[in-house]
Scaffold this motif. Structure first.
Motif, PDB file in Angstrom:
ATOM      1  N   TYR A   1       0.833  -1.199   0.000  1.00 37.75           N
ATOM      2  CA  TYR A   1       0.000   0.000   0.000  1.00 37.75           C
ATOM      3  C   TYR A   1       0.872   1.255   0.000  1.00 37.75           C
ATOM      4  O   TYR A   1       2.000   1.249   0.494  1.00 37.75           O
ATOM      5  CB  TYR A   1      -0.909   0.031   1.225  1.00 37.75           C
ATOM      6  CG  TYR A   1      -2.048  -0.946   1.165  1.00 37.75           C
ATOM      7  CD1 TYR A   1      -3.249  -0.608   0.548  1.00 37.75           C
ATOM      8  CD2 TYR A   1      -1.928  -2.223   1.707  1.00 37.75           C
ATOM      9  CE1 TYR A   1      -4.305  -1.518   0.481  1.00 37.75           C
ATOM     10  CE2 TYR A   1      -2.972  -3.132   1.646  1.00 37.75           C
ATOM     11  CZ  TYR A   1      -4.155  -2.773   1.031  1.00 37.75           C
ATOM     12  OH  TYR A   1      -5.191  -3.672   0.954  1.00 37.75           O
ATOM     13  N   GLY A   2       0.320   2.326  -0.551  1.00 36.48           N
ATOM     14  CA  GLY A   2       1.010   3.602  -0.538  1.00 36.48           C
ATOM     15  C   GLY A   2       0.021   4.754  -0.563  1.00 36.48           C
ATOM     16  O   GLY A   2      -1.125   4.600  -1.007  1.00 36.48           O
ATOM     17  N   ILE A   3       0.483   5.898  -0.072  1.00 38.43           N
ATOM     18  CA  ILE A   3      -0.370   7.078  -0.064  1.00 38.43           C
ATOM     19  C   ILE A   3       0.515   8.330  -0.114  1.00 38.43           C
ATOM     20  O   ILE A   3       1.602   8.353   0.472  1.00 38.43           O
ATOM     21  CB  ILE A   3      -1.259   7.116   1.205  1.00 38.43           C
ATOM     22  CG1 ILE A   3      -2.305   8.234   1.119  1.00 38.43           C
ATOM     23  CG2 ILE A   3      -0.413   7.280   2.463  1.00 38.43           C
ATOM     24  CD1 ILE A   3      -3.343   8.167   2.244  1.00 38.43           C
TER      25      ILE A   3
ATOM     26  N   SER B   1      -3.052  13.126   0.753  1.00 36.86           N
ATOM     27  CA  SER B   1      -4.298  12.359   0.642  1.00 36.86           C
ATOM     28  C   SER B   1      -4.713  11.707   1.959  1.00 36.86           C
ATOM     29  O   SER B   1      -5.815  11.163   2.054  1.00 36.86           O
ATOM     30  CB  SER B   1      -4.149  11.276  -0.436  1.00 36.86           C
ATOM     31  OG  SER B   1      -3.869  11.851  -1.697  1.00 36.86           O
ATOM     32  N   PHE B   2      -3.847  11.758   2.951  1.00 31.93           N
ATOM     33  CA  PHE B   2      -4.167  11.131   4.233  1.00 31.93           C
ATOM     34  C   PHE B   2      -5.278  11.924   4.917  1.00 31.93           C
ATOM     35  O   PHE B   2      -5.238  13.159   4.956  1.00 31.93           O
ATOM     36  CB  PHE B   2      -2.935  11.093   5.133  1.00 31.93           C
ATOM     37  CG  PHE B   2      -3.095  10.233   6.353  1.00 31.93           C
ATOM     38  CD1 PHE B   2      -3.047   8.856   6.256  1.00 31.93           C
ATOM     39  CD2 PHE B   2      -3.297  10.814   7.606  1.00 31.93           C
ATOM     40  CE1 PHE B   2      -3.183   8.061   7.393  1.00 31.93           C
ATOM     41  CE2 PHE B   2      -3.440  10.031   8.738  1.00 31.93           C
ATOM     42  CZ  PHE B   2      -3.391   8.644   8.631  1.00 31.93           C
TER      43      PHE B   2
ATOM     44  N   VAL C   1       3.526  -2.564   3.995  1.00 33.35           N
ATOM     45  CA  VAL C   1       3.079  -3.892   3.591  1.00 33.35           C
ATOM     46  C   VAL C   1       2.114  -4.412   4.649  1.00 33.35           C
ATOM     47  O   VAL C   1       2.375  -4.315   5.855  1.00 33.35           O
ATOM     48  CB  VAL C   1       4.265  -4.865   3.438  1.00 33.35           C
ATOM     49  CG1 VAL C   1       3.773  -6.299   3.282  1.00 33.35           C
ATOM     50  CG2 VAL C   1       5.115  -4.470   2.238  1.00 33.35           C
ATOM     51  N   ALA C   2       0.983  -4.953   4.209  1.00 32.09           N
ATOM     52  CA  ALA C   2      -0.022  -5.496   5.118  1.00 32.09           C
ATOM     53  C   ALA C   2      -0.305  -6.950   4.766  1.00 32.09           C
ATOM     54  O   ALA C   2      -0.228  -7.346   3.594  1.00 32.09           O
ATOM     55  CB  ALA C   2      -1.318  -4.683   5.039  1.00 32.09           C
TER      56      ALA C   2
ATOM     57  N   GLU D   1      -7.802  -3.302   6.243  1.00 33.30           N
ATOM     58  CA  GLU D   1      -9.069  -2.597   6.079  1.00 33.30           C
ATOM     59  C   GLU D   1      -8.950  -1.156   6.570  1.00 33.30           C
ATOM     60  O   GLU D   1      -9.535  -0.245   5.987  1.00 33.30           O
ATOM     61  CB  GLU D   1     -10.171  -3.338   6.833  1.00 33.30           C
ATOM     62  CG  GLU D   1     -10.403  -4.765   6.327  1.00 33.30           C
ATOM     63  CD  GLU D   1     -11.394  -5.526   7.171  1.00 33.30           C
ATOM     64  OE1 GLU D   1     -11.941  -4.946   8.142  1.00 33.30           O
ATOM     65  OE2 GLU D   1     -11.628  -6.714   6.877  1.00 33.30           O
ATOM     66  N   MET D   2      -8.160  -0.957   7.628  1.00 30.92           N
ATOM     67  CA  MET D   2      -7.944   0.394   8.133  1.00 30.92           C
ATOM     68  C   MET D   2      -7.203   1.230   7.092  1.00 30.92           C
ATOM     69  O   MET D   2      -7.568   2.385   6.834  1.00 30.92           O
ATOM     70  CB  MET D   2      -7.132   0.354   9.434  1.00 30.92           C
ATOM     71  CG  MET D   2      -6.763   1.737   9.975  1.00 30.92           C
ATOM     72  SD  MET D   2      -5.680   1.677  11.426  1.00 30.92           S
ATOM     73  CE  MET D   2      -4.127   1.145  10.676  1.00 30.92           C
ATOM     74  N   TYR D   3      -6.176   0.643   6.470  1.00 39.76           N
ATOM     75  CA  TYR D   3      -5.409   1.387   5.474  1.00 39.76           C
ATOM     76  C   TYR D   3      -6.273   1.745   4.264  1.00 39.76           C
ATOM     77  O   TYR D   3      -6.155   2.831   3.699  1.00 39.76           O
ATOM     78  CB  TYR D   3      -4.186   0.582   5.049  1.00 39.76           C
ATOM     79  CG  TYR D   3      -3.248   0.276   6.188  1.00 39.76           C
ATOM     80  CD1 TYR D   3      -2.800   1.283   7.030  1.00 39.76           C
ATOM     81  CD2 TYR D   3      -2.818  -1.024   6.445  1.00 39.76           C
ATOM     82  CE1 TYR D   3      -1.948   1.009   8.089  1.00 39.76           C
ATOM     83  CE2 TYR D   3      -1.963  -1.302   7.496  1.00 39.76           C
ATOM     84  CZ  TYR D   3      -1.531  -0.281   8.319  1.00 39.76           C
ATOM     85  OH  TYR D   3      -0.695  -0.561   9.361  1.00 39.76           O
ATOM     86  N   GLN D   4      -7.158   0.842   3.894  1.00 39.15           N
ATOM     87  CA  GLN D   4      -8.051   1.118   2.768  1.00 39.15           C
ATOM     88  C   GLN D   4      -8.980   2.280   3.096  1.00 39.15           C
ATOM     89  O   GLN D   4      -9.215   3.158   2.258  1.00 39.15           O
ATOM     90  CB  GLN D   4      -8.849  -0.146   2.421  1.00 39.15           C
ATOM     91  CG  GLN D   4      -7.993  -1.258   1.831  1.00 39.15           C
ATOM     92  CD  GLN D   4      -8.733  -2.574   1.708  1.00 39.15           C
ATOM     93  OE1 GLN D   4      -9.839  -2.728   2.214  1.00 39.15           O
ATOM     94  NE2 GLN D   4      -8.121  -3.541   1.053  1.00 39.15           N
ATOM     95  N   LYS D   5      -9.488   2.319   4.330  1.00 40.35           N
ATOM     96  CA  LYS D   5     -10.360   3.418   4.739  1.00 40.35           C
ATOM     97  C   LYS D   5      -9.603   4.738   4.814  1.00 40.35           C
ATOM     98  O   LYS D   5     -10.196   5.807   4.644  1.00 40.35           O
ATOM     99  CB  LYS D   5     -10.994   3.087   6.098  1.00 40.35           C
ATOM    100  CG  LYS D   5     -12.009   1.953   6.052  1.00 40.35           C
ATOM    101  CD  LYS D   5     -12.572   1.668   7.436  1.00 40.35           C
ATOM    102  CE  LYS D   5     -13.578   0.529   7.392  1.00 40.35           C
ATOM    103  NZ  LYS D   5     -14.092   0.197   8.743  1.00 40.35           N
ATOM    104  N   GLN D   6      -8.302   4.653   5.060  1.00 39.50           N
ATOM    105  CA  GLN D   6      -7.492   5.862   5.146  1.00 39.50           C
ATOM    106  C   GLN D   6      -7.006   6.333   3.768  1.00 39.50           C
ATOM    107  O   GLN D   6      -6.174   7.222   3.680  1.00 39.50           O
ATOM    108  CB  GLN D   6      -6.279   5.607   6.057  1.00 39.50           C
ATOM    109  CG  GLN D   6      -6.653   5.427   7.522  1.00 39.50           C
ATOM    110  CD  GLN D   6      -5.457   5.021   8.368  1.00 39.50           C
ATOM    111  OE1 GLN D   6      -4.571   4.301   7.928  1.00 39.50           O
ATOM    112  NE2 GLN D   6      -5.434   5.480   9.611  1.00 39.50           N
TER     113      GLN D   6
END
Length: 250
Positions: free
Chosen positions: A100-102, A106-107, A221-222, A230-235
């Motif tokens: 994952y990356g952001i 965008s956070f 990495v998750a 799921e938390m990272y996806q929501k963020q």
């Protein structure tokens, strides 16, 4: 910025063999650390090739007092049905990771809690970090936890790693390692004590990375089968890819 791949993820270990088929990572400083002692295939092997490489790694690890076999397959490729059958028949546990990356902009905006303080670890607070990690690492055995404590002491002097502690009303309750490179900041080992979860502490730790490195991509990495993803996806983290891994005690 170049495309983000699993090659952007930091690996603590030494490349001791590399060829067209795979690369082998070995870390004699901590032989029990699975994530530092493995073989990563560069192209999807046939069953025959896998067996050959498996035999090599088993002999190598046994000669070095290691009792595990760990393999990664090429990213964004699922092992063939034939390989999966072989893995199941021979007692491997199978799983997959997601990358994952952001971009920091965008956070999501979070409400900063004055009870939460994020501090960079220094030699004065290193013992606090060691104690928190030690309690978490005991699940893997006392020998592993002892070796990990020595590794943490070494990391504090590494310029590419920034260790953070999270305090809640003055009590140390969480931590994260930020692994720094030119274009990315990797979030690694983010953890919050169970009794202090769901108070925004994990978000504050991430917010520190976003605020201090606004021009870099924040990556992590998750486990593809675990709930933190799921938390990272929501963020609003973006998934860049996946990678299958297998592990077996020998």
């Amino acid at each position: 910025m170049k495309k983000i791949t699993f090659q952007n993820i930091f690996t603590r270990g030494h490349v001791i063999v590399e060829n067209a088929c795979y690369r082998q990572i070995h870390y004699p400083e901590m032989l029990m650390r699975y994530d530092s002692n493995f073989i990563e295939f560069k192209r999807m092997p046939t069953v025959e090739t896998f067996k050959e490489v498996e035999g090599y790694l088993r002999e190598y690890h046994l000669n070095h007092g290691q009792n595990h076999l760990k393999f990664y397959f090429p990213e964004n490729q699922q092992p063939t049905e034939e390989i999966q059958n072989y893995l199941r028949e021979n007692g491997y546990s199978q799983g997959f990771l997601e990358l994952y990356g952001i971009k920091p902009q965008s956070f999501p905006v979070i409400e900063m809690n004055p009870a939460i303080s994020i501090q960079t670890v220094t030699k004065d607070t290193l013992a606090i970090l060691q104690q928190l990690k030690y309690q978490n690492d005991l699940v893997f055995g006392r020998e592993f936890a002892d070796q990990k404590a020595n590794l943490i002491k070494k990391i504090v002097d590494e310029p590419n790693v920034q260790q953070l502690l999270a305090f809640y009303e003055g009590q140390a309750v969480g931590y994260v390692d930020l692994i720094l490179s030119k274009d990315t900041v990797e979030i690694d080992e983010l953890s919050v004590s169970e009794s202090y979860q769901k108070k925004g502490i994990g978000s504050h730790l991430q917010r520190f990375a976003m605020d201090h490195y606004p021009d870099r991509m924040i990556i992590l990495v998750a486990d593809g089968e675990d709930t933190p993803r799921e938390m990272y996806q929501k963020q609003q983290y973006h998934c860049f890819g996946f990678q299958y891994e297998v592990l077996k005690e020998c």
